[in-house]
Design a protein around this motif. Structure first.
Motif, PDB file in Angstrom:
ATOM      1  N   UNK A  22     -11.489  24.670 -26.495  1.00  0.00           N
ATOM      2  CA  UNK A  22     -12.011  25.758 -26.416  1.00  0.00           C
ATOM      3  C   UNK A  22     -11.154  26.599 -25.310  1.00  0.00           C
TER       4      UNK A  22
ATOM      5  N   UNK B 161      -1.231  17.882 -34.667  1.00  0.00           N
ATOM      6  CA  UNK B 161      -2.296  17.749 -35.947  1.00  0.00           C
ATOM      7  C   UNK B 161      -1.595  18.309 -37.046  1.00  0.00           C
TER       8      UNK B 161
ATOM      9  N   UNK C  54     -13.680  17.957 -25.114  1.00  0.00           N
ATOM     10  CA  UNK C  54     -14.213  19.183 -25.597  1.00  0.00           C
ATOM     11  C   UNK C  54     -13.695  20.436 -24.927  1.00  0.00           C
TER      12      UNK C  54
ATOM     13  N   UNK D 193     -22.361  15.752 -36.459  1.00  0.00           N
ATOM     14  CA  UNK D 193     -21.760  14.862 -35.987  1.00  0.00           C
ATOM     15  C   UNK D 193     -22.106  13.633 -36.772  1.00  0.00           C
TER      16      UNK D 193
ATOM     17  N   UNK E 228     -13.218  22.622 -37.482  1.00  0.00           N
ATOM     18  CA  UNK E 228     -14.312  21.634 -37.269  1.00  0.00           C
ATOM     19  C   UNK E 228     -14.177  20.906 -35.686  1.00  0.00           C
ATOM     20  N   UNK E 229     -12.992  20.997 -35.189  1.00  0.00           N
ATOM     21  CA  UNK E 229     -12.881  20.396 -34.022  1.00  0.00           C
ATOM     22  C   UNK E 229     -13.640  21.183 -32.944  1.00  0.00           C
ATOM     23  N   UNK E 230     -13.198  22.631 -33.052  1.00  0.00           N
ATOM     24  CA  UNK E 230     -13.822  23.401 -32.173  1.00  0.00           C
ATOM     25  C   UNK E 230     -15.122  23.658 -32.184  1.00  0.00           C
TER      26      UNK E 230
ATOM     27  N   UNK F  51     -20.583  13.393 -29.339  1.00  0.00           N
ATOM     28  CA  UNK F  51     -22.122  14.545 -29.429  1.00  0.00           C
ATOM     29  C   UNK F  51     -23.517  13.286 -29.762  1.00  0.00           C
TER      30      UNK F  51
ATOM     31  N   UNK G  64     -14.976  13.359 -31.282  1.00  0.00           N
ATOM     32  CA  UNK G  64     -16.153  14.185 -30.894  1.00  0.00           C
ATOM     33  C   UNK G  64     -17.394  13.981 -31.567  1.00  0.00           C
ATOM     34  N   UNK G  65     -17.567  13.469 -32.722  1.00  0.00           N
ATOM     35  CA  UNK G  65     -18.832  13.254 -33.223  1.00  0.00           C
ATOM     36  C   UNK G  65     -19.536  12.115 -32.605  1.00  0.00           C
TER      37      UNK G  65
ATOM     38  N   UNK H 264     -17.476  21.155 -32.942  1.00  0.00           N
ATOM     39  CA  UNK H 264     -17.834  19.917 -32.570  1.00  0.00           C
ATOM     40  C   UNK H 264     -17.604  19.955 -30.842  1.00  0.00           C
ATOM     41  N   UNK H 265     -16.468  20.680 -30.493  1.00  0.00           N
ATOM     42  CA  UNK H 265     -16.376  20.716 -28.951  1.00  0.00           C
ATOM     43  C   UNK H 265     -17.400  21.839 -28.432  1.00  0.00           C
ATOM     44  N   UNK H 266     -17.763  22.795 -29.006  1.00  0.00           N
ATOM     45  CA  UNK H 266     -18.698  23.502 -28.561  1.00  0.00           C
ATOM     46  C   UNK H 266     -20.090  22.826 -28.589  1.00  0.00           C
ATOM     47  N   UNK H 267     -20.364  22.028 -29.585  1.00  0.00           N
ATOM     48  CA  UNK H 267     -21.625  21.292 -29.354  1.00  0.00           C
ATOM     49  C   UNK H 267     -21.706  20.303 -28.203  1.00  0.00           C
ATOM     50  N   UNK H 268     -20.456  19.846 -28.056  1.00  0.00           N
ATOM     51  CA  UNK H 268     -20.325  18.960 -26.875  1.00  0.00           C
ATOM     52  C   UNK H 268     -20.637  19.683 -25.712  1.00  0.00           C
ATOM     53  N   UNK H 269     -20.173  21.063 -25.535  1.00  0.00           N
ATOM     54  CA  UNK H 269     -20.393  21.552 -24.364  1.00  0.00           C
ATOM     55  C   UNK H 269     -21.823  22.077 -24.327  1.00  0.00           C
TER      56      UNK H 269
ATOM     57  N   UNK I 216     -24.208  11.974 -26.344  1.00  0.00           N
ATOM     58  CA  UNK I 216     -24.839  12.916 -25.578  1.00  0.00           C
ATOM     59  C   UNK I 216     -26.350  13.427 -25.893  1.00  0.00           C
TER      60      UNK I 216
ATOM     61  N   UNK J  50     -11.970  14.516 -34.677  1.00  0.00           N
ATOM     62  CA  UNK J  50     -13.389  15.038 -35.106  1.00  0.00           C
ATOM     63  C   UNK J  50     -14.137  13.866 -35.043  1.00  0.00           C
TER      64      UNK J  50
ATOM     65  N   UNK K 244      -9.535  21.442 -39.979  1.00  0.00           N
ATOM     66  CA  UNK K 244      -9.556  20.414 -39.228  1.00  0.00           C
ATOM     67  C   UNK K 244      -9.794  21.054 -37.500  1.00  0.00           C
ATOM     68  N   UNK K 245      -8.919  21.881 -37.404  1.00  0.00           N
ATOM     69  CA  UNK K 245      -9.121  22.782 -36.139  1.00  0.00           C
ATOM     70  C   UNK K 245     -10.279  23.200 -35.609  1.00  0.00           C
TER      71      UNK K 245
END
Lengths: 263, 263
Positions: free
Chosen positions: A124, A152, A120, B120, B162-164, A170, A166-167, B166-171, A173, A163, B159-160
């Motif tokens: 960012x 990409x 992740x 997710x 959405x990835x970001x 999530x 990452x999902x 998700x990455x924020x959610x993971x963090x 976690x 995606x 896509x990017x």
DNA sequence: CGACGAGTTGAATGACGTCAAACACAGTGG
DNA sequence: CCACTGTGTTTGACGTCATTCAACTCGTCG
């Protein structure tokens, strides 16, 4: 008092975790001795969890991937160090956690390759959220942000795979958070054991869990102290649910274990 | 004993949380009375956190988005119900948690729109990981998996983003896990207060936190009981760090609060 | 042998939950 | 205006679970 360690079970401690305790992290930050072989299709398929991953996508990733060998005991990345890459583990074992004030390391999770280490932060412009330390010699794959963007563009299908990866993270976690919020220590241990019990090892009906890390690391992952873990193990044993012989845990009553993991 | 509720501070309880307690969830699963206006650019920018999001991408999402109005007290989705969409909250307030055995609802998180509700599960062919229940009338936006794939093809930049997201959610989840593992109740409360203290409200130097939910829901989010929350508030008050007047918390010593949130 | 680190065990402490009672406030109906 | 009720919060007493501290055992390595 009655049952001391069985002769053949105790020495099975996961060698490197013991023989490389903390204090080897001094020099030799990279080791060009072994030429890193470029990561192959198998790695990407393992990381993204799809056996159907097209070779072209794998190749696009391999083109931007940078392989790095890290010696046992070394830090792979450190929290509060800005992340510029998505990091994966190809081979070896890594402790993810947080390096606390006086240099001691609090393990939160243990990861064995192939697996993602930090999926992740790299996306960012942010810091890694944890410290990662190799507990065996490991081979790490880094995907720099710029390279990923390029991959990409070339292979749009990669976006969806990323995606989904990452999902999955999530989901994992969220499940973990849920457990920590609502389950007490016995339930967490029961769940942990149930999750990694290998079905059987020939000897009839018995399921077995081989502890592949120090018990104190198991305790860390469960957010309890080693003492509590020991007491819980004994308590489960007294209940006849498990049988502990050194680093091997025999599951005697799978259903009871699952029941204890519920609440 | 000395300081009872100030006259004007107490009635400020977040109306609907009180006046719509649990038992309105009976009928009227959808309400076509209000024609849902299609979600606009502002929503997508808020969800993806970028003011730079191009209009074309927003449009691609809007094309596949389905808006749904849900009355207060109603379930929006339920855990163990297979997820076919990514779900976002446009307006209103939603309690995310788990509906436990006897019908009682254990709130784990409270979300106010615009925000993601389940980013997710919809990508995997998996169940929602939580229950979501509207605590006010809400407007929900659903992005079906098929539509998303299409939008991704049309607008690769999505896509990017959405990835970001998700990455924020993971963090965020990782940070949350970390807190639960290593911080005790006072530290978690201190952090929670520090996180949402509005800088000041005119009256000089004082920071203020307005509780916008019932205290028992705050407690739920912190994984403690309402009784413990009450005791902690009093303890902080005795230490001179905060001052509580009903649903308004004045932060007297921001630094002390931050210090308590550390360990 | 002696040192050390991992694991275990016991006693003491403390943190947090549970239960029950009391209190504050809003809404209701007399 | 005033009891009366229902919900939310507070407080106290008490119990339980888990951590802490301090031994102690076992095995390995020097």
């Amino acid at each position: 008092m009655e049952h001391r360690y069985a002769a053949s079970t105790r020495p099975a401690l996961p060698e490197r975790a013991i023989t490389v305790p903390q204090m080897e992290a001094t020099h030799a930050s990279r080791r060009p001795a072994v030429v890193p072989t470029p990561p192959g299709v198998a790695l990407w398929r393992a990381l993204f969890g799809g056996p159907t991953m097209p070779a072209a996508e794998c190749e696009a990733l391999a083109d931007v991937a940078q392989v790095r060998q890290v010696a046992a005991g070394q830090s792979i990345f450190s929290h509060s160090e800005p992340a510029t890459s998505v990091v994966a583990l190809r081979d070896g074992e890594v402790a993810l956690g947080l390096c606390i004030h006086d240099g001691t390391f609090r393990t939160e999770r243990i990861v064995r390759g192939p697996a993602w280490l930090d999926l992740s932060s790299g996306w960012l412009d942010d810091c890694h959220s944890m410290d990662a330390r190799a507990s065996t010699p490991v081979s790490v794959v880094e995907l720099p942000q710029a390279g990923l963007n390029q991959a990409l563009r070339l292979q749009p299908g990669l976006g969806l795979r990323m995606i989904q990866a990452l999902a999955r993270e999530v989901q994992a976690l969220a499940a973990n958070t849920h457990e920590l919020m609502h389950k007490d220590a016995p339930a967490r241990l029961a769940q942990w054991l149930a999750q990694r019990c290998e079905p059987a090892v020939g000897s009839g009906e018995q399921a077995v869990v081989h502890l592949r890390e120090r018990k104190r690391d198991v305790a860390s992952q469960l957010a309890i102290t080693p003492e509590t873990l020991s007491r819980l193990m004994r308590s489960f044993t007294r209940l006849g649910v498990i049988e502990v012989a050194g680093y091997t845990v025999h599951i005697l009553d799978t259903q009871a274990l699952a029941r204890m993991a519920q609440a």
